[in-house]
Motif scaffolding. Sequence first.
Motif, PDB file in Angstrom:
ATOM      1  N   CYS A   1       0.836  -1.208   0.000  1.00  0.00           N
ATOM      2  CA  CYS A   1       0.000   0.000   0.000  1.00  0.00           C
ATOM      3  C   CYS A   1       0.873   1.262   0.000  1.00  0.00           C
ATOM      4  O   CYS A   1       0.390   2.358   0.291  1.00  0.00           O
ATOM      5  CB  CYS A   1      -0.918   0.019   1.218  1.00  0.00           C
ATOM      6  SG  CYS A   1      -2.014  -1.388   1.337  1.00  0.00           S
TER       7      CYS A   1
ATOM      8  N   LEU B   1      -4.739   5.290  -8.276  1.00  0.00           N
ATOM      9  CA  LEU B   1      -4.599   5.947  -6.974  1.00  0.00           C
ATOM     10  C   LEU B   1      -3.257   6.669  -6.952  1.00  0.00           C
ATOM     11  O   LEU B   1      -2.250   6.137  -7.434  1.00  0.00           O
ATOM     12  CB  LEU B   1      -4.662   4.917  -5.845  1.00  0.00           C
ATOM     13  CG  LEU B   1      -6.029   4.302  -5.577  1.00  0.00           C
ATOM     14  CD1 LEU B   1      -5.963   3.355  -4.385  1.00  0.00           C
ATOM     15  CD2 LEU B   1      -7.085   5.369  -5.322  1.00  0.00           C
TER      16      LEU B   1
ATOM     17  N   CYS C   1      -0.360   5.076  -0.045  1.00  0.00           N
ATOM     18  CA  CYS C   1      -1.657   5.190  -0.708  1.00  0.00           C
ATOM     19  C   CYS C   1      -2.485   6.226   0.070  1.00  0.00           C
ATOM     20  O   CYS C   1      -2.427   6.260   1.305  1.00  0.00           O
ATOM     21  CB  CYS C   1      -2.369   3.829  -0.683  1.00  0.00           C
ATOM     22  SG  CYS C   1      -4.105   3.931  -1.188  1.00  0.00           S
TER      23      CYS C   1
ATOM     24  N   GLU D   1     -12.518  -1.434  -1.178  1.00  0.00           N
ATOM     25  CA  GLU D   1     -11.188  -1.336  -1.778  1.00  0.00           C
ATOM     26  C   GLU D   1     -11.207  -1.806  -3.232  1.00  0.00           C
ATOM     27  O   GLU D   1     -12.022  -2.639  -3.622  1.00  0.00           O
ATOM     28  CB  GLU D   1     -10.150  -2.096  -0.958  1.00  0.00           C
ATOM     29  CG  GLU D   1     -10.268  -3.574  -0.956  1.00  0.00           C
ATOM     30  CD  GLU D   1      -9.168  -4.230  -0.115  1.00  0.00           C
ATOM     31  OE1 GLU D   1      -8.534  -3.569   0.698  1.00  0.00           O
ATOM     32  OE2 GLU D   1      -8.968  -5.432  -0.320  1.00  0.00           O
TER      33      GLU D   1
HETATM   34  S1  SF4 Z   1      -6.860   1.207  -1.376  1.00  0.00           S
HETATM   35 FE1  SF4 Z   1      -6.511   0.280   0.624  1.00  0.00          FE
HETATM   36  S2  SF4 Z   1      -5.715  -1.780   0.167  1.00  0.00           S
HETATM   37 FE2  SF4 Z   1      -5.522  -0.583  -1.712  1.00  0.00          FE
HETATM   38  S3  SF4 Z   1      -3.443   0.282  -1.676  1.00  0.00           S
HETATM   39 FE3  SF4 Z   1      -4.818   1.803  -0.739  1.00  0.00          FE
HETATM   40  S4  SF4 Z   1      -4.749   1.392   1.462  1.00  0.00           S
HETATM   41 FE4  SF4 Z   1      -3.928  -0.416   0.406  1.00  0.00          FE
END
Ligand code: SF4
Length: 241
Positions: A40, A87, A97, A111
């Motif tokens: 992450c 992301l 993240c 998620e």
């Molecule tokens: S969305 Fe959640 S599971 Fe996915 S990389 Fe980001 S923190 Fe990790």
Amino acid sequence: MRNHHIDLCGQIDFTRTDAMPLLARDAHFSFACNGCGDCCRGREDIVLSGFDLWRIAARLRLPPLIVARGFCRASIGTVSHLPVLRLAPVKENRNNCPFLTGNHCAIHDAEPLVCALYPLAQEISREGEVSYFLQPTACGGRVIEAKVEDYLSRYDVPAREQTDVRWALGCMELEDVVEQAEMLLSPVLVRRMQAKLWQALYFNYDYAQLFLPQLERNLDWLNGEIIKLTEYQKKQNNKSK
Ligand code: SF4
Ligand code: SF4
């Protein structure tokens, strides 16, 4: 023809090799993980589908466009010619993240598919057949063994398969349509088409309404808009002859 892949590599034009065979649902697999949470962090490759974005939007109760502006990076795929939303790691916070809080995912129940699958990856064929395979990982630690169907069920992946297939088939069809249109359209009209692609695939969704009917409506609208743009361009070309 390429199949559609959702995998941790985040590469839309990823090619699965013989070293990554497809797994039967009742097959067992194993991988090593020490729970460090680094999957992450520093990630530029967590690609979101429109459904992923809609789920996060519903979780945060924010319009998809606001979620994308706040937490994502947008680009156009060099091979697919379609919008790609990822992301965006937070530079000021160790490249985490944006949804990582401590060692916890703040949007755990929404998620993205890429995260829910890891270390499995998903392949969807042009015929809509869904398969899974194990990605190579460089992680070490405790060896975890699991049955594919059990591993997928732990984050309800089977429940979303129908939507993921529709998304993948829609994208595969659009790749061909968009590539053809780009050969005809002027740069200005290509940009206009791309703006419509973003709307249809990601932004023109109400998180309080079901995703699939909105996707169908948006794809119909988009096809009509691309036809209008190409017809307009043809008229312009004829005028200048
Ligand atoms: S969305 Fe959640 S599971 Fe996915 S990389 Fe980001 S923190 Fe990790
Ligand atoms: S999968 Fe790898 S990177 Fe992710 S938590 Fe486990 S060891 Fe760390």
